[in-house]
Design an enzyme around this catalytic site. Sequence first.
Site, PDB file in Angstrom:
ATOM      1  N   ASP A   8       0.868  -1.186   0.000  1.00  0.00           N
ATOM      2  CA  ASP A   8       0.000   0.000   0.000  1.00  0.00           C
ATOM      3  C   ASP A   8       0.904   1.236   0.000  1.00  0.00           C
ATOM      4  OD1 ASP A   8       0.837   0.386   2.605  1.00  0.00           O
ATOM      5  OD2 ASP A   8      -1.161   0.223   3.504  1.00  0.00           O
ATOM      6  N   THR A  67       2.204  -1.595   9.128  1.00  0.00           N
ATOM      7  CA  THR A  67       2.497  -2.559  10.199  1.00  0.00           C
ATOM      8  C   THR A  67       2.742  -3.963   9.683  1.00  0.00           C
ATOM      9  OG1 THR A  67       0.178  -3.171  10.436  1.00  0.00           O
ATOM     10  CG2 THR A  67       0.958  -1.310  11.794  1.00  0.00           C
TER      11      THR A  67
END
Length: 142
Positions: A8, A67
């Site tokens: 992303d 993350t």
Amino acid sequence: MKLGICNDHAGVDYKNRLVQLLRDRGIEVQNFGTDTSDSVDYPDYAHRLAKAVEDGSVDRGIALCGTGNGMAITLNKHQGIRAGLAWAPEIGELVSRHNNANVLVLPARFISFETAAAIVNAWLDTPFEGGRHQCRIDKIPL
Ligand code: RB5
């Protein structure tokens, strides 16, 4: 060996640098995006990579988000995917040796690029051990 890679917006920079590292190792790379820092939804990219691993158009994959968890959660919805999150080179080694992860997931906002590169190299250079670990992997599918 052909590798797929996706990310992303949090993983664009590391993705681009990893593609170079992989190509320098002689590995063919298919990029599933995204390629800008515009905000996107990680499942859109995770599903593309997962399908390519499942249908054999790439052998293994690497996924990056902030993350790593969004990518890992999404990828592991696919029956044919074992996505392992790694944040240290030793975990990159073990996620191959013990878990036979066919997708490596990296938390781009929480590790340096040097650590990301070392994890990728460890994952690529470590064979699956099989044996008791294969028995455990056989018990994963629902
Ligand atoms: C994007 O801001 C962030 O939520 C994403 O990269 C990832 O960390 C999600 O799990």
